[in-house]
Design an enzyme around this catalytic site. Structure first.
Site, PDB file in Angstrom:
ATOM      1  N   SER A 142       5.202 -11.968  -4.724  1.00  0.00           N
ATOM      2  CA  SER A 142       4.522 -12.023  -5.863  1.00  0.00           C
ATOM      3  C   SER A 142       5.404 -12.242  -6.865  1.00  0.00           C
ATOM      4  O   SER A 142       6.213 -11.686  -7.187  1.00  0.00           O
ATOM      5  CB  SER A 142       3.029 -10.810  -6.623  1.00  0.00           C
ATOM      6  OG  SER A 142       2.700 -11.541  -8.045  1.00  0.00           O
ATOM      7  N   TYR A 155       2.569  -2.153  -7.213  1.00  0.00           N
ATOM      8  CA  TYR A 155       1.937  -3.401  -6.759  1.00  0.00           C
ATOM      9  C   TYR A 155       3.690  -4.047  -6.495  1.00  0.00           C
ATOM     10  O   TYR A 155       3.703  -4.774  -5.381  1.00  0.00           O
ATOM     11  CB  TYR A 155       1.019  -4.355  -7.477  1.00  0.00           C
ATOM     12  CG  TYR A 155       0.664  -5.770  -6.938  1.00  0.00           C
ATOM     13  CD1 TYR A 155       0.109  -5.889  -6.478  1.00  0.00           C
ATOM     14  CD2 TYR A 155       1.467  -6.866  -7.782  1.00  0.00           C
ATOM     15  CE1 TYR A 155      -0.507  -6.855  -5.621  1.00  0.00           C
ATOM     16  CE2 TYR A 155       1.626  -7.870  -7.635  1.00  0.00           C
ATOM     17  CZ  TYR A 155       0.302  -8.677  -6.131  1.00  0.00           C
ATOM     18  OH  TYR A 155       0.253  -9.584  -5.760  1.00  0.00           O
TER      19      TYR A 155
HETATM   20  P1  NAP Z   1      -8.728 -12.170  -3.261  1.00  0.00           P
HETATM   21  O1  NAP Z   1      -9.370 -13.705  -4.092  1.00  0.00           O
HETATM   22  O2  NAP Z   1      -8.756 -10.654  -3.652  1.00  0.00           O
HETATM   23  O3  NAP Z   1      -8.678 -11.958  -1.821  1.00  0.00           O
HETATM   24  C1  NAP Z   1      -8.251 -11.600  -1.066  1.00  0.00           C
HETATM   25  C2  NAP Z   1      -8.038 -11.203   0.010  1.00  0.00           C
HETATM   26  O4  NAP Z   1      -7.606 -10.324   0.795  1.00  0.00           O
HETATM   27  C3  NAP Z   1      -9.620 -11.982   0.887  1.00  0.00           C
HETATM   28  O5  NAP Z   1     -10.212 -12.666   1.354  1.00  0.00           O
HETATM   29  C4  NAP Z   1     -10.179  -9.771   1.560  1.00  0.00           C
HETATM   30  O6  NAP Z   1     -11.395 -10.058   2.257  1.00  0.00           O
HETATM   31  C5  NAP Z   1      -8.223  -9.397   2.169  1.00  0.00           C
HETATM   32  N1  NAP Z   1      -8.333  -8.592   2.883  1.00  0.00           N
HETATM   33  C6  NAP Z   1      -8.127  -7.204   1.589  1.00  0.00           C
HETATM   34  N2  NAP Z   1      -7.651  -6.276   2.331  1.00  0.00           N
HETATM   35  C7  NAP Z   1      -7.311  -6.879   3.172  1.00  0.00           C
HETATM   36  C8  NAP Z   1      -7.781  -5.974   4.503  1.00  0.00           C
HETATM   37  N3  NAP Z   1      -7.505  -5.306   4.325  1.00  0.00           N
HETATM   38  N4  NAP Z   1      -7.387  -6.986   5.298  1.00  0.00           N
HETATM   39  C9  NAP Z   1      -8.144  -8.118   6.181  1.00  0.00           C
HETATM   40  N5  NAP Z   1      -8.318  -8.434   4.601  1.00  0.00           N
HETATM   41  C10 NAP Z   1      -7.736  -8.185   3.317  1.00  0.00           C
HETATM   42  O7  NAP Z   1      -6.837 -12.135  -3.752  1.00  0.00           O
HETATM   43  P2  NAP Z   1      -5.877 -13.924  -3.910  1.00  0.00           P
HETATM   44  O8  NAP Z   1      -5.727 -13.617  -5.341  1.00  0.00           O
HETATM   45  O9  NAP Z   1      -6.361 -14.623  -2.830  1.00  0.00           O
HETATM   46  O10 NAP Z   1      -4.847 -13.069  -3.672  1.00  0.00           O
HETATM   47  C11 NAP Z   1      -3.859 -13.271  -2.220  1.00  0.00           C
HETATM   48  C12 NAP Z   1      -2.573 -13.377  -1.896  1.00  0.00           C
HETATM   49  O11 NAP Z   1      -1.813 -13.779  -2.515  1.00  0.00           O
HETATM   50  C13 NAP Z   1      -2.394 -11.535  -1.988  1.00  0.00           C
HETATM   51  O12 NAP Z   1      -1.001 -11.243  -1.513  1.00  0.00           O
HETATM   52  C14 NAP Z   1      -1.804 -11.439  -3.674  1.00  0.00           C
HETATM   53  O13 NAP Z   1      -0.911 -10.447  -3.643  1.00  0.00           O
HETATM   54  C15 NAP Z   1      -1.124 -12.516  -3.657  1.00  0.00           C
HETATM   55  N6  NAP Z   1      -0.834 -12.913  -5.177  1.00  0.00           N
HETATM   56  C16 NAP Z   1      -1.861 -13.500  -6.113  1.00  0.00           C
HETATM   57  C17 NAP Z   1      -1.634 -13.838  -6.920  1.00  0.00           C
HETATM   58  C18 NAP Z   1      -3.216 -13.897  -7.874  1.00  0.00           C
HETATM   59  O14 NAP Z   1      -2.874 -13.791  -9.454  1.00  0.00           O
HETATM   60  N7  NAP Z   1      -4.201 -14.219  -6.991  1.00  0.00           N
HETATM   61  C19 NAP Z   1      -0.478 -13.594  -7.574  1.00  0.00           C
HETATM   62  C20 NAP Z   1       0.776 -13.674  -7.158  1.00  0.00           C
HETATM   63  C21 NAP Z   1       0.446 -12.852  -5.433  1.00  0.00           C
HETATM   64  P3  NAP Z   1     -12.055  -8.992   1.795  1.00  0.00           P
HETATM   65  O15 NAP Z   1     -13.226 -10.317   1.791  1.00  0.00           O
HETATM   66  O16 NAP Z   1     -13.364  -9.206   3.155  1.00  0.00           O
HETATM   67  O17 NAP Z   1     -12.357  -8.047   1.481  1.00  0.00           O
END
Ligand code: NAP
Length: 247
Positions: A142, A155
């Site tokens: 991130s 985080y």
């Molecule tokens: P999100 O919308 O909250 O989606 C998270 C996904 O991860 C969901 O499909 C969830 O599945 C799954 N998940 C959570 N816990 C899990 C587990 N224990 N085993 C398997 N799957 C699991 O998050 P996002 O924003 O798309 O983030 C995706 C990645 O990008 C993350 O690694 C995050 O740290 C990184 N990131 C995001 C941002 C941002 O601004 N959004 C910025 C930098 C980095 P369920 O539906 O089954 O819970």
């Protein structure tokens, strides 16, 4: 449907929604057979499988908590049985709760490290022996790691570990022709980023990058598509910060 990667198999962890779902859609369009991993969002994962299958792609949903080594092993077994040996692993599953370090509970600390760090470790360990020659691994860091904002200590620590895995694992896979990289998104409009923030806070984040908007999941999916594809064959052990220029 583009069939530039016929018979190649990709696992996307945490692909029921958010960035992971956009990555699964993009890799399916690129021609991969896609395994959509999720923890609890089975309805969303099934709906995505139906959408991709209707568009002519091969896709399955696979439930597994990435923090659980046995479930991760079973996920690889299922994917190998149903789609074939894996070529691409996208370690997208992750959680974020912004809490000042002094107020972090033990439970939240454990959950953050279990999913973000142990989850990535579990899939990398399986990938070491199971990925096809010429494979690709994309981890998720991130851009918050470069911003050092209050509330992000735990985080950021999990994402620093993921970056460390990326650099070292790329070298440990010497001789297998497998690349290991990470993408480090800036703020992306998903529930992980939006939940719990006021409109004002969201606008502040949106104005931070010189490109003056929040990223969308598709902005990251296209970067992952590049790293997972043939054009990135000489990119290895790198962290690609995709954030509109915020840091
Ligand atoms: P999100 O919308 O909250 O989606 C998270 C996904 O991860 C969901 O499909 C969830 O599945 C799954 N998940 C959570 N816990 C899990 C587990 N224990 N085993 C398997 N799957 C699991 O998050 P996002 O924003 O798309 O983030 C995706 C990645 O990008 C993350 O690694 C995050 O740290 C990184 N990131 C995001 C941002 C941002 O601004 N959004 C910025 C930098 C980095 P369920 O539906 O089954 O819970």
């Amino acid at each position: 449907m583009n069939t530039s990667r016929p018979n190649q198999v990709a696992i996307v962890t945490g692909a029921s929604r958010g960035i992971g779902a956009a990555v699964a859609q993009r890799l399916a369009r690129d021609g991969f057979a896609v395994a959509i991993n999720y923890a609890s969002g089975s309805a969303q994962a099934d709906a995505l499988v139906a959408e991709l299958t209707a568009a002519g792609a091969k896709a399955i949903a696979v439930q597994a908590d990435v923090a659980n080594a046995e479930e991760v092993r079973r996920m690889f077994d299922t994917v190998e049985k149903q789609l074939g040996q894996v070529d691409v692993l996208i370690n997208n599953a992750g959680v974020l709760k912004t809490v000042p370090l002094a107020e972090h509970s033990d439970a939240l600390y454990d959950q953050s490290f279990d999913i973000n760090v142990r989850g990535t470790f579990n899939t990398l360990r399986e990938a070491a022996t199971r990925l096809n020659e010429g494979g690709r691994i994309v981890n998720f860091s991130s851009t918050t790691l470069a911003l050092n904002m209050p509330g992000y200590a735990i985080y950021n620590a999990t994402k620093a570990a993921v970056e460390a895995f990326t650099h070292v694992f790329a070298k440990e896979l010497r001789g297998r022709n497998i690349t290991v990289n990470a993408v480090a998104p800036g703020p992306i409009a998903t529930s992980l980023f939006l939940d719990g923030k006021t409109d004002e806070q969201i606008q502040t984040f949106a104005k931070m990058p010189p490109l003056q908007r929040l990223g969308q999941p598709e902005d990251i999916a296209s970067v992952v598509s590049f790293l997972a594809g043939p054009d990135a064959g000489w990119v290895n052990g790198q962290i690609l910060r995709a954030n509109g220029g915020v840091a």
